[in-house]
Design an enzyme around this catalytic site. Structure first.
Site, mmCIF file in Angstrom:
data_model
loop_
_atom_site.group_PDB
_atom_site.id
_atom_site.type_symbol
_atom_site.label_atom_id
_atom_site.label_comp_id
_atom_site.label_asym_id
_atom_site.label_seq_id
_atom_site.Cartn_x
_atom_site.Cartn_y
_atom_site.Cartn_z
ATOM 1 N N PRO A 1 106.913 7.886 -87.061
ATOM 2 C CA PRO A 1 107.121 7.877 -85.627
ATOM 3 C C PRO A 1 106.009 7.244 -84.817
ATOM 4 C CG PRO A 1 106.647 10.087 -86.433
ATOM 5 C CD PRO A 1 106.898 9.234 -87.630
ATOM 6 N N ASN A 2 106.437 6.499 -83.831
ATOM 7 C CA ASN A 2 105.597 5.849 -82.818
ATOM 8 C C ASN A 2 104.884 4.595 -83.320
ATOM 9 O OD1 ASN A 2 106.096 7.781 -80.656
ATOM 10 N ND2 ASN A 2 104.964 9.209 -81.947
ATOM 11 N N ARG B 1 99.449 0.229 -77.336
ATOM 12 C CA ARG B 1 98.776 1.397 -76.758
ATOM 13 C C ARG B 1 97.631 1.813 -77.692
ATOM 14 N NH1 ARG B 1 102.225 0.616 -73.478
ATOM 15 N NH2 ARG B 1 103.714 2.013 -72.492
ATOM 16 N N TYR C 1 94.016 2.355 -82.973
ATOM 17 C CA TYR C 1 94.952 1.776 -83.945
ATOM 18 C C TYR C 1 94.878 0.249 -84.050
ATOM 19 C CZ TYR C 1 96.903 6.463 -83.673
ATOM 20 O OH TYR C 1 97.059 7.824 -83.714
ATOM 21 N N ASN D 1 103.136 5.363 -94.442
ATOM 22 C CA ASN D 1 102.408 5.865 -93.282
ATOM 23 C C ASN D 1 103.395 6.732 -92.507
ATOM 24 O OD1 ASN D 1 100.986 6.486 -91.007
ATOM 25 N ND2 ASN D 1 100.298 4.402 -90.575
ATOM 26 N N ALA E 1 102.603 11.137 -87.665
ATOM 27 C CA ALA E 1 102.381 12.574 -87.407
ATOM 28 C C ALA E 1 103.089 13.471 -88.421
ATOM 29 C CB ALA E 1 102.832 12.916 -85.988
ATOM 30 N N HIS F 1 101.243 15.354 -91.263
ATOM 31 C CA HIS F 1 100.521 16.612 -91.071
ATOM 32 C C HIS F 1 101.438 17.821 -90.915
ATOM 33 C CE1 HIS F 1 97.495 13.611 -90.397
ATOM 34 N NE2 HIS F 1 98.057 13.205 -89.274
ATOM 35 N N ASP G 1 108.233 17.486 -100.406
ATOM 36 C CA ASP G 1 109.255 17.759 -101.422
ATOM 37 C C ASP G 1 109.925 16.473 -101.899
ATOM 38 O OD1 ASP G 1 108.777 20.470 -101.315
ATOM 39 O OD2 ASP G 1 110.461 20.928 -100.002
ATOM 40 N N GLU H 1 99.592 6.862 -99.835
ATOM 41 C CA GLU H 1 99.473 7.266 -98.428
ATOM 42 C C GLU H 1 98.621 6.237 -97.684
ATOM 43 O OE1 GLU H 1 97.477 11.018 -97.983
ATOM 44 O OE2 GLU H 1 97.941 11.152 -95.837
ATOM 45 N N HIS I 1 97.011 5.130 -93.776
ATOM 46 C CA HIS I 1 96.777 5.389 -92.348
ATOM 47 C C HIS I 1 95.879 4.316 -91.785
ATOM 48 C CE1 HIS I 1 98.691 9.262 -92.456
ATOM 49 N NE2 HIS I 1 98.002 9.550 -93.541
ATOM 50 N N SER J 1 93.989 4.734 -88.949
ATOM 51 C CA SER J 1 92.766 5.466 -88.641
ATOM 52 C C SER J 1 92.415 6.352 -89.837
ATOM 53 C CB SER J 1 92.979 6.333 -87.387
ATOM 54 O OG SER J 1 93.959 7.335 -87.639
ATOM 55 N N ARG K 1 89.203 12.801 -87.156
ATOM 56 C CA ARG K 1 89.824 13.030 -85.843
ATOM 57 C C ARG K 1 90.071 14.531 -85.625
ATOM 58 N NH1 ARG K 1 94.611 8.926 -85.188
ATOM 59 N NH2 ARG K 1 94.411 9.707 -83.038
HETATM 60 O O1 CA2 Z 1 96.177 6.429 -88.416
HETATM 61 C C1 CA2 Z 1 97.375 6.452 -88.708
HETATM 62 O O2 CA2 Z 1 97.951 5.504 -89.247
HETATM 63 C C2 CA2 Z 1 98.237 7.657 -88.303
HETATM 64 O O3 CA2 Z 1 99.224 7.832 -89.293
HETATM 65 C C3 CA2 Z 1 98.852 7.317 -86.965
HETATM 66 C C4 CA2 Z 1 99.664 8.465 -86.391
HETATM 67 C C5 CA2 Z 1 98.855 9.746 -86.346
HETATM 68 O O4 CA2 Z 1 99.682 10.824 -85.938
HETATM 69 C C6 CA2 Z 1 98.247 10.076 -87.705
HETATM 70 O O5 CA2 Z 1 97.452 11.225 -87.566
HETATM 71 C C7 CA2 Z 1 97.415 8.924 -88.217
HETATM 72 C C8 CA2 Z 1 100.120 8.140 -84.968
HETATM 73 C C9 CA2 Z 1 100.914 6.888 -84.867
HETATM 74 C C10 CA2 Z 1 101.123 6.599 -83.436
HETATM 75 O O6 CA2 Z 1 101.131 5.211 -83.291
HETATM 76 C C11 CA2 Z 1 100.860 4.723 -82.072
HETATM 77 C C12 CA2 Z 1 100.772 3.359 -81.979
HETATM 78 C C13 CA2 Z 1 100.464 2.793 -80.779
HETATM 79 C C14 CA2 Z 1 100.285 3.568 -79.657
HETATM 80 C C15 CA2 Z 1 100.390 4.931 -79.747
HETATM 81 C C16 CA2 Z 1 100.684 5.509 -80.965
#
Ligand code: CA2
Length: 144
Positions: free
Chosen positions: A11-12, A19, A24, A76, A79, A82, A89, A100, A102, A104, A109
């Protein structure tokens, strides 16, 4: 087993590059897909690159990777990393090795990012390398 590597994004991540570039980076997910497709071609692999905002779709795609006999999955889960016992599963239920990924490093964090259900079943991890981490993970997949 095939030469297909599924690259699954949660997601996202469709907003990547628009953003929070300080966390990121400014590379878009489409940029990452293009980089990976080129690199995969160079090393004799094929990538199937996808993004969804829905947990169950990620579960379905992990099953699909298994059914396709994929060489590996780069995951990836964003969220859901976590929170999702369903993803844990699913990873345990398939024969395909999951790496896995990521952008970041969640360990540096907020505390709620320190737990990774994906990491409990993944064979390897790449964190904190930004967009380049996907290419590093693809090299790891090639070496499996
Ligand atoms: O660092 C990563 O790749 C994460 O998987 C990114 C997730 C975060 O919840 C994980 O803890 C670490 C968040 C992805 C959100 O992506 C965005 C991209 C652009 C702007 C806002 C959010």
């Amino acid at each position: 087993m095939t030469d297909i590597v599924f690259v699954l994004n949660g997601p996202n991540l469709n907003l990547l590059g628009t953003r929070e570039p300080e966390i990121y980076g400014s590379t878009t997910l489409a940029d990452i897909a293009a980089i990976l497709e080129q690199k995969a071609g160079e090393i004799g692999l094929t990538v199937d690159f996808r993004q969804t905002n829905h947990e169950g779709v990620l579960v379905d795609w992990l099953h699909e990777a298994h059914a396709a006999g994929a060489k590996a999955v780069l995951l990836n889960a964003a969220a859901y990393t976590h929170t999702s016992i369903a993803l844990l599963d699913a990873i345990k239920a398939i024969d395909v090795p999951v790496i896995e990924v990521h952008l970041s490093d969640p360990a540096t964090r907020e505390g709620f990012r320190h737990l990774s259900y994906v990491g409990m079943a993944a064979v390897d991890e790449v964190k904190g390398l930004g967009a380049n981490g996907y290419a590093v993970a693809l090299e790891k997949a090639a070496a499996l």
